[in-house]
Write a protein that holds these residues in place. Structure first.
Motif, PDB file in Angstrom:
ATOM      1  N   ASP A  87     -14.069   5.950   3.334  1.00 13.94           N
ATOM      2  CA  ASP A  87     -12.861   5.207   3.001  1.00 13.94           C
ATOM      3  C   ASP A  87     -11.885   5.285   4.165  1.00 13.94           C
ATOM      4  O   ASP A  87     -11.684   6.347   4.755  1.00 13.94           O
ATOM      5  N   VAL A  88     -11.276   4.153   4.505  1.00 13.42           N
ATOM      6  CA  VAL A  88     -10.236   4.101   5.525  1.00 13.42           C
ATOM      7  C   VAL A  88      -8.928   3.887   4.773  1.00 13.42           C
ATOM      8  O   VAL A  88      -8.782   2.903   4.045  1.00 13.42           O
ATOM      9  N   THR A  89      -7.989   4.821   4.923  1.00 17.11           N
ATOM     10  CA  THR A  89      -6.786   4.820   4.096  1.00 17.11           C
ATOM     11  C   THR A  89      -5.518   4.459   4.874  1.00 17.11           C
ATOM     12  O   THR A  89      -5.463   4.614   6.088  1.00 17.11           O
ATOM     13  N   ALA A  90      -4.526   4.007   4.131  1.00 16.30           N
ATOM     14  CA  ALA A  90      -3.223   3.675   4.720  1.00 16.30           C
ATOM     15  C   ALA A  90      -2.522   4.957   5.157  1.00 16.30           C
ATOM     16  O   ALA A  90      -2.419   5.894   4.368  1.00 16.30           O
TER      17      ALA A  90
ATOM     18  N   VAL B 156       0.840  -1.196   0.000  1.00 16.27           N
ATOM     19  CA  VAL B 156       0.000   0.000   0.000  1.00 16.27           C
ATOM     20  C   VAL B 156       0.874   1.244   0.000  1.00 16.27           C
ATOM     21  O   VAL B 156       2.006   1.216   0.462  1.00 16.27           O
ATOM     22  N   SER B 157       0.338   2.300  -0.540  1.00 21.58           N
ATOM     23  CA  SER B 157       0.957   3.617  -0.478  1.00 21.58           C
ATOM     24  C   SER B 157       0.089   4.501   0.403  1.00 21.58           C
ATOM     25  O   SER B 157      -1.115   4.237   0.568  1.00 21.58           O
ATOM     26  N   THR B 158       0.672   5.527   0.961  1.00 20.90           N
ATOM     27  CA  THR B 158      -0.084   6.469   1.777  1.00 20.90           C
ATOM     28  C   THR B 158      -1.324   6.919   1.011  1.00 20.90           C
ATOM     29  O   THR B 158      -1.232   7.328  -0.138  1.00 20.90           O
ATOM     30  N   GLY B 159      -2.482   6.792   1.636  1.00 20.38           N
ATOM     31  CA  GLY B 159      -3.726   7.223   1.007  1.00 20.38           C
ATOM     32  C   GLY B 159      -4.496   6.127   0.297  1.00 20.38           C
ATOM     33  O   GLY B 159      -5.658   6.319  -0.063  1.00 20.38           O
ATOM     34  N   ASP B 160      -3.878   4.950   0.078  1.00 16.13           N
ATOM     35  CA  ASP B 160      -4.614   3.837  -0.540  1.00 16.13           C
ATOM     36  C   ASP B 160      -5.760   3.417   0.378  1.00 16.13           C
ATOM     37  O   ASP B 160      -5.620   3.378   1.600  1.00 16.13           O
TER      38      ASP B 160
END
Length: 121
Positions: free
Chosen positions: A40-43, A22-26
Motif C-alpha cells: 500500500d502507498v499511503t498519503a 485524504v487523511s494521513t495514512g489513507d
C-alpha cells in the motif's frame, strides 16, 4: 507533498483520484512488488490529491521517472485541503483548480472551508 515510491514497482491499482480528500495514512495506490507481494502507498499528510502520475495499472514506475537521476519516483501529489470546485466551461464541467489538461487558471477561493454557501454563490 509528493507521494513517492521506488522505481522497481508496478502499479496494481489507484485507490484515489485527483480531487479526493485524504487523511494521513489513507491508501492512495497499491503497488505490485517483484516477489508477487503487494504494498500500500499511503498519503503522507491530510489534504487533497492534487495530481497523479500518468502511470496506469500494470505499468512500471520506471515509465514515469528517470531512474538514471533518482532512486524514487513521484506517484502522486497531496495538496491543500480544499477540493476543486466543479465549474461549467464551454458546455463541459471541469474541476477548478484543475491540475489536468485545461486552459482555465484558478485565481482564488472566495469562501473558506466551513463557510455556508447557497446555490448561485
Amino acid at each position: 507533498v509528493d507521494v513517492v515510491v521506488i522505481p522497481d514497482k508496478t502499479l496494481k491499482q489507484w485507490n484515489k483520484n485527483v480531487g479526493d480528500r485524504v487523511s494521513t495514512g489513507d491508501v492512495v495506490a497499491v503497488m505490485n512488488l517483484k516477489d508477487g507481494a503487494t504494498e500500500d502507498v499511503t498519503a503522507p499528510k491530510d489534504g487533497v490529491v492534487a495530481q497523479k502520475s500518468e502511470i496506469k495499472p500494470g505499468d512500471k514506475m520506471e515509465k514515469v521517472c528517470n531512474v538514471a537521476y533518482t532512486d524514487t519516483c513521484v506517484l502522486a501529489t497531496i495538496g491543500d485541503k480544499l477540493t476543486p470546485l466543479l465549474v461549467k466551461h464551454g458546455g463541459s464541467v471541469v474541476k477548478v483548480p484543475n491540475w489536468g489538461e485545461s486552459n482555465l487558471r484558478f485565481v482564488e477561493y472566495t469562501v473558506e472551508l466551513g463557510d455556508d454557501v447557497e446555490s448561485g454563490d
